[in-house]
Motif scaffolding. Sequence first.
Motif, PDB file in Angstrom:
ATOM      1  N   PRO A 139       9.428  25.363  20.061  1.00 10.92           N
ATOM      2  CA  PRO A 139      10.732  25.055  19.462  1.00 10.92           C
ATOM      3  C   PRO A 139      11.358  26.300  18.842  1.00 10.92           C
ATOM      4  CG  PRO A 139       9.116  23.394  18.856  1.00 10.92           C
ATOM      5  CD  PRO A 139       8.358  24.466  19.574  1.00 10.92           C
ATOM      6  N   GLY A 140      12.671  26.407  19.024  1.00  9.87           N
ATOM      7  CA  GLY A 140      13.394  27.545  18.464  1.00  9.87           C
ATOM      8  C   GLY A 140      13.688  28.626  19.493  1.00  9.87           C
ATOM      9  N   VAL A 141      13.069  28.543  20.690  1.00 11.23           N
ATOM     10  CA  VAL A 141      13.405  29.510  21.752  1.00 11.23           C
ATOM     11  C   VAL A 141      14.122  28.748  22.879  1.00 11.23           C
ATOM     12  CG1 VAL A 141      11.503  31.060  21.168  1.00 11.23           C
ATOM     13  CG2 VAL A 141      11.173  29.334  22.951  1.00 11.23           C
ATOM     14  N   LYS A 142      15.052  29.471  23.533  1.00 10.05           N
ATOM     15  CA  LYS A 142      15.912  28.817  24.527  1.00 10.05           C
ATOM     16  C   LYS A 142      15.123  28.117  25.633  1.00 10.05           C
ATOM     17  CE  LYS A 142      19.060  31.430  26.421  1.00 10.05           C
ATOM     18  NZ  LYS A 142      20.106  30.492  26.857  1.00 10.05           N
ATOM     19  N   ALA A 143      14.040  28.786  26.087  1.00 12.16           N
ATOM     20  CA  ALA A 143      13.291  28.238  27.226  1.00 12.16           C
ATOM     21  C   ALA A 143      12.618  26.915  26.868  1.00 12.16           C
ATOM     22  CB  ALA A 143      12.254  29.244  27.709  1.00 12.16           C
ATOM     23  N   TYR A 144      12.461  26.638  25.564  1.00  6.95           N
ATOM     24  CA  TYR A 144      11.938  25.328  25.155  1.00  6.95           C
ATOM     25  C   TYR A 144      13.073  24.374  24.802  1.00  6.95           C
ATOM     26  CZ  TYR A 144       9.661  21.556  22.691  1.00  6.95           C
ATOM     27  OH  TYR A 144       9.256  20.301  22.309  1.00  6.95           O
ATOM     28  N   ASP A 145      14.053  24.883  24.057  1.00  2.71           N
ATOM     29  CA  ASP A 145      15.074  23.978  23.494  1.00  2.71           C
ATOM     30  C   ASP A 145      16.015  23.412  24.552  1.00  2.71           C
ATOM     31  OD1 ASP A 145      14.004  24.436  21.020  1.00  2.71           O
ATOM     32  OD2 ASP A 145      15.503  25.917  20.419  1.00  2.71           O
ATOM     33  N   ASP A 146      16.334  24.194  25.579  1.00  2.00           N
ATOM     34  CA  ASP A 146      17.325  23.761  26.569  1.00  2.00           C
ATOM     35  C   ASP A 146      16.668  23.011  27.727  1.00  2.00           C
ATOM     36  OD1 ASP A 146      18.937  25.237  24.948  1.00  2.00           O
ATOM     37  OD2 ASP A 146      19.524  26.716  26.469  1.00  2.00           O
ATOM     38  N   VAL A 148      14.099  32.859  32.494  1.00  3.33           N
ATOM     39  CA  VAL A 148      12.858  33.585  32.774  1.00  3.33           C
ATOM     40  C   VAL A 148      13.017  35.046  32.348  1.00  3.33           C
ATOM     41  CG1 VAL A 148      11.180  34.206  34.566  1.00  3.33           C
ATOM     42  CG2 VAL A 148      12.380  31.999  34.677  1.00  3.33           C
ATOM     43  N   THR A 149      14.163  35.638  32.659  1.00  2.00           N
ATOM     44  CA  THR A 149      14.334  37.070  32.334  1.00  2.00           C
ATOM     45  C   THR A 149      14.425  37.291  30.817  1.00  2.00           C
ATOM     46  OG1 THR A 149      16.687  36.822  32.795  1.00  2.00           O
ATOM     47  CG2 THR A 149      15.367  37.743  34.539  1.00  2.00           C
ATOM     48  N   SER A 150      14.942  36.296  30.099  1.00  2.66           N
ATOM     49  CA  SER A 150      15.054  36.479  28.640  1.00  2.66           C
ATOM     50  C   SER A 150      13.788  36.047  27.899  1.00  2.66           C
ATOM     51  CB  SER A 150      16.252  35.687  28.100  1.00  2.66           C
ATOM     52  OG  SER A 150      16.001  34.304  28.231  1.00  2.66           O
ATOM     53  N   ALA A 151      12.816  35.472  28.610  1.00  2.00           N
ATOM     54  CA  ALA A 151      11.635  34.910  27.941  1.00  2.00           C
ATOM     55  C   ALA A 151      10.819  35.967  27.169  1.00  2.00           C
ATOM     56  CB  ALA A 151      10.765  34.177  28.967  1.00  2.00           C
ATOM     57  N   PRO A 152      10.526  37.150  27.747  1.00  2.00           N
ATOM     58  CA  PRO A 152       9.686  38.107  27.001  1.00  2.00           C
ATOM     59  C   PRO A 152      10.280  38.479  25.648  1.00  2.00           C
ATOM     60  CG  PRO A 152       9.825  38.741  29.309  1.00  2.00           C
ATOM     61  CD  PRO A 152      10.805  37.620  29.119  1.00  2.00           C
ATOM     62  N   ALA A 153      11.602  38.557  25.562  1.00  2.00           N
ATOM     63  CA  ALA A 153      12.235  38.911  24.276  1.00  2.00           C
ATOM     64  C   ALA A 153      11.978  37.827  23.226  1.00  2.00           C
ATOM     65  CB  ALA A 153      13.737  39.102  24.477  1.00  2.00           C
ATOM     66  N   ASP A 154      11.646  36.608  23.684  1.00  2.00           N
ATOM     67  CA  ASP A 154      11.331  35.519  22.753  1.00  2.00           C
ATOM     68  C   ASP A 154       9.823  35.377  22.543  1.00  2.00           C
ATOM     69  OD1 ASP A 154      13.908  34.639  22.088  1.00  2.00           O
ATOM     70  OD2 ASP A 154      14.078  33.502  23.960  1.00  2.00           O
ATOM     71  N   GLY A 155       9.073  36.395  22.971  1.00  2.55           N
ATOM     72  CA  GLY A 155       7.622  36.351  22.763  1.00  2.55           C
ATOM     73  C   GLY A 155       6.892  35.439  23.726  1.00  2.55           C
ATOM     74  N   ILE A 156       7.510  35.136  24.863  1.00  4.97           N
ATOM     75  CA  ILE A 156       6.893  34.259  25.872  1.00  4.97           C
ATOM     76  C   ILE A 156       6.290  35.131  26.974  1.00  4.97           C
ATOM     77  CG2 ILE A 156       7.423  32.546  27.667  1.00  4.97           C
ATOM     78  CD1 ILE A 156       9.753  31.623  25.806  1.00  4.97           C
ATOM     79  N   THR A 157       5.111  34.765  27.444  1.00  4.54           N
ATOM     80  CA  THR A 157       4.480  35.490  28.541  1.00  4.54           C
ATOM     81  C   THR A 157       4.918  34.881  29.874  1.00  4.54           C
ATOM     82  OG1 THR A 157       2.551  35.859  27.160  1.00  4.54           O
ATOM     83  CG2 THR A 157       2.250  36.201  29.532  1.00  4.54           C
ATOM     84  N   VAL A 158       5.453  35.719  30.760  1.00  9.89           N
ATOM     85  CA  VAL A 158       5.837  35.220  32.085  1.00  9.89           C
ATOM     86  C   VAL A 158       4.607  35.337  32.981  1.00  9.89           C
ATOM     87  CG1 VAL A 158       7.409  35.480  34.047  1.00  9.89           C
ATOM     88  CG2 VAL A 158       8.228  35.936  31.715  1.00  9.89           C
ATOM     89  N   VAL A 159       3.944  34.199  33.191  1.00  8.42           N
ATOM     90  CA  VAL A 159       2.716  34.184  33.994  1.00  8.42           C
ATOM     91  C   VAL A 159       3.074  34.307  35.473  1.00  8.42           C
ATOM     92  CG1 VAL A 159       0.645  32.840  34.566  1.00  8.42           C
ATOM     93  CG2 VAL A 159       1.651  32.679  32.276  1.00  8.42           C
ATOM     94  N   ARG A 160       4.170  33.658  35.864  1.00  8.38           N
ATOM     95  CA  ARG A 160       4.640  33.733  37.264  1.00  8.38           C
ATOM     96  C   ARG A 160       6.157  33.863  37.220  1.00  8.38           C
ATOM     97  NH1 ARG A 160       2.174  32.550  42.365  1.00  8.38           N
ATOM     98  NH2 ARG A 160       0.393  32.637  40.956  1.00  8.38           N
TER      99      ARG A 160
END
Length: 492
Positions: free
Chosen positions: A369-376, A334-346
Amino acid sequence: MPTVPHVINGQRRIGTGVTPIYDPATGAVTRYAPVPDDALVNEVVTLARTAWQDWRHSTLSQRTNILFTLRHLIVQHGDELAEIITSEHGKTVADAKGEVARGLENVEYACGLTEHLKGQFSSQVADGVDVHSVREPVGVLAAITPFNFPIMVPLWMTANALATGNAVILKPSERDPSVSVMIAELLHDAGLPDGVFNVLHGDATTVNRLLEHPGIDAVSFVGSTPVARHVYQVGTASGKRVQALGGAKNHMVVLPDADLDIAADAAINAGYGSAGERCMAISVVVAVGDVADPLIEKISQRLDRLTVGPGADPASDFGPVISAAHRDRIISYVTSAPADGITVVRDGTTLRIGDGFFVGPSLLDGVRPGVKAYDDEIFGPVLGVTRVASFDDAVALVNANPYGNGTAIFTRDGNAARLYARRVSVGMIGINVPIPVPVASYSFGGWKDSLFGHAHIYGPEGFAFYTRAKVITTRWPQPSESQIDLGFPTTR
Ligand code: NAD
């Protein structure tokens, strides 16, 4: 500090406690699990092989009787079993009771063993020749199980393996092993002969010893994908039959015509139930067309109503995760998500309840695909949303994923649902059902990196996996038929 005992040949055996077991709700160490040395592994395998020599010849009615009694004992002790699970796993007691109930289904299926073990008979395949087939037990099974379903997964394996006349060595997860001891004791009380079912605790070294042991004939494994791959490779290289079920990344596709309230309910239940620590949890919602914004709004509203707390508290919707290290790993996505262009809604990462291993629910918009929060496989209360333009894009996304355990589609369009079920490379599919775990009379298994080996677990494929086929061709010739004929026998 107590040590969880092994159960070997019907007796509790105390070893030196090595692996700490936590109460995830408090963070406190409550007991330890032992790790056996090679001599103990050898002893258990020898005892199980000896016990199997009689058990393989047990009558079908004897096995049925034991399984019926086991069913009765599990029902009788259901609350106690659930409380043990909650104290080591952390899931809510209601969820643990659900797990007990789904495990029980497998015992009930196994109770029908006289029907499931029927062979086949063909009369007069050639003149005076009949053929019949039987299925015989494989031998000694190593059953190696994960932390997230400490009674259901052992029962997936044990009920059918015993019903088919095998001996079992259960190596449960070292993180919540106590309920396995109770299964062994209930089986003993149900009349199972000593040595036919044994619980041997341990860690990766124990698993590797079992995988290479010449006295083990078959391995049923459930756990993470890297370990499943390893177990399959080492076990088959050692000449054993292996079924190794791995991890998952389960997608829930929501088509534009879906009822979004129903879909949002499903996303909450399947994404956050048991803190997301289910192999059939939904971890990605695939929003097709323009449904993403209204769906995210509805999911967010429902997140406001969730209560996270100790599993023993009836007010909790979900409990802590299994360990401090796992909590920290979940938080990192969650903390690394914004750096991957992901919006943290909650953002649920700041939740603290004492020293427990709690993580609040998080919702991420824009995983791909290609970002950790999706791939793992995150395996926590983190739900991602992916936006795609069309049904075909949704199918392509699901099929490009290396996992293929479960998936769901939410729609009012029967034809779209049917096409989805036909096109996806996934083992278990839900149509407006977010967690499509098959009932015990069907078998459970994923595709691709979610299962190594060909056999799904439990149900009819479980009976097949735990048995070998024998086909007997019979002729009762008359003395007058005596003749020499070196030709290859044909049926014509
Ligand atoms: P895990 O792979 O860490 O452990 C599973 C078992 O393997 C345990 O008994 C453990 O002692 C043993 N083990 C761990 N590392 C090992 C190694 N290096 N070598 C040999 N043995 C080893 O899994 P877990 O964390 O306990 O469980 C969660 C995982 O299991 C998730 O990935 C989840 O998706 C998966 N799972 C899959 C299913 C399914 O049916 N496909 C069901 C439940 C859980």
